[in-house]
Write a protein that holds these residues in place. Structure first.
Motif, PDB file in Angstrom:
ATOM      1  N   ARG A 106     -36.170 -31.275 -43.714  1.00 14.41           N
ATOM      2  CA  ARG A 106     -35.911 -31.948 -43.249  1.00 14.41           C
ATOM      3  C   ARG A 106     -36.946 -30.969 -41.076  1.00 14.41           C
ATOM      4  N   GLY A 107     -36.336 -30.064 -41.209  1.00  8.98           N
ATOM      5  CA  GLY A 107     -36.278 -29.040 -40.484  1.00  8.98           C
ATOM      6  C   GLY A 107     -37.983 -29.267 -40.192  1.00  8.98           C
ATOM      7  N   ARG A 108     -37.830 -29.041 -41.230  1.00  8.18           N
ATOM      8  CA  ARG A 108     -40.155 -28.924 -40.795  1.00  8.18           C
ATOM      9  C   ARG A 108     -40.979 -30.049 -40.438  1.00  8.18           C
ATOM     10  N   TRP A 109     -40.259 -31.223 -40.334  1.00  5.59           N
ATOM     11  CA  TRP A 109     -40.880 -32.430 -40.165  1.00  5.59           C
ATOM     12  C   TRP A 109     -40.235 -32.963 -38.372  1.00  5.59           C
ATOM     13  N   PRO A 110     -40.167 -32.015 -37.713  1.00  5.14           N
ATOM     14  CA  PRO A 110     -39.338 -32.781 -36.303  1.00  5.14           C
ATOM     15  C   PRO A 110     -39.900 -33.496 -35.752  1.00  5.14           C
ATOM     16  N   THR A 111     -40.957 -34.186 -35.512  1.00  3.22           N
ATOM     17  CA  THR A 111     -41.101 -35.368 -34.609  1.00  3.22           C
ATOM     18  C   THR A 111     -41.730 -36.362 -35.962  1.00  3.22           C
TER      19      THR A 111
END
Length: 132
Positions: free
Chosen positions: A52-57
């Motif tokens: 999930r950290g790869r997609w912060p927005t």
């Protein structure tokens, strides 16, 4: 012809072929590859919590989540990427299977993820759109 539900990985090829036949390609192969990669990673992050950290927005809440599905009990059965009305918009249509925390296995789940093409450092990039 689609395989019967519960066929397992043996039926994935037929599902992929049915998607391709039903929805003719309308994006360049390079865009399709980018969208497949992003769409698969985004779905995996959504249902398993991994990455999930790869997609912060996209995942505004970054605190740990109890995933609905274990990464080991999740698989993408088929995927296609197609235009979504305009040249700068696309949809990744994914069919997937998973066993939830309660032990219920379901295949043939469908998720559509929407992307918009932007430019970063002069290169085209497909960016996922927020859920509505």
């Amino acid at each position: 012809m689609l395989p019967p539900r519960g066929e397992g990985a043996a039926g994935d090829r037929a599902i992929q072929q049915a998607l391709v036949n039903a929805w003719p390609a309308d994006l360049p192969a390079s865009d399709q590859r980018q969208l497949f990669t992003a769409g698969r990673a985004l779905l995996r992050a959504d249902v398993t919590g991994a990455g999930r950290g790869r997609w912060p927005t996209h995942f505004v809440r970054q605190e740990p989540v109890t995933p609905a599905f274990s990464p080991a009990r999740f698989r993408i059965q088929a995927a296609i990427a197609r235009r979504d009305g305009r040249p700068d918009r696309a949809v990744v249509h994914l069919v997937w299977a998973g066993t939830d925390r309660g032990g219920t296995h379901t295949d043939g789940r469908i998720t559509d993820l929407y992307f918009t093409r932007t430019s970063q450092e002069g290169l085209p990039v497909w960016v996922p759109q927020p859920r509505t």
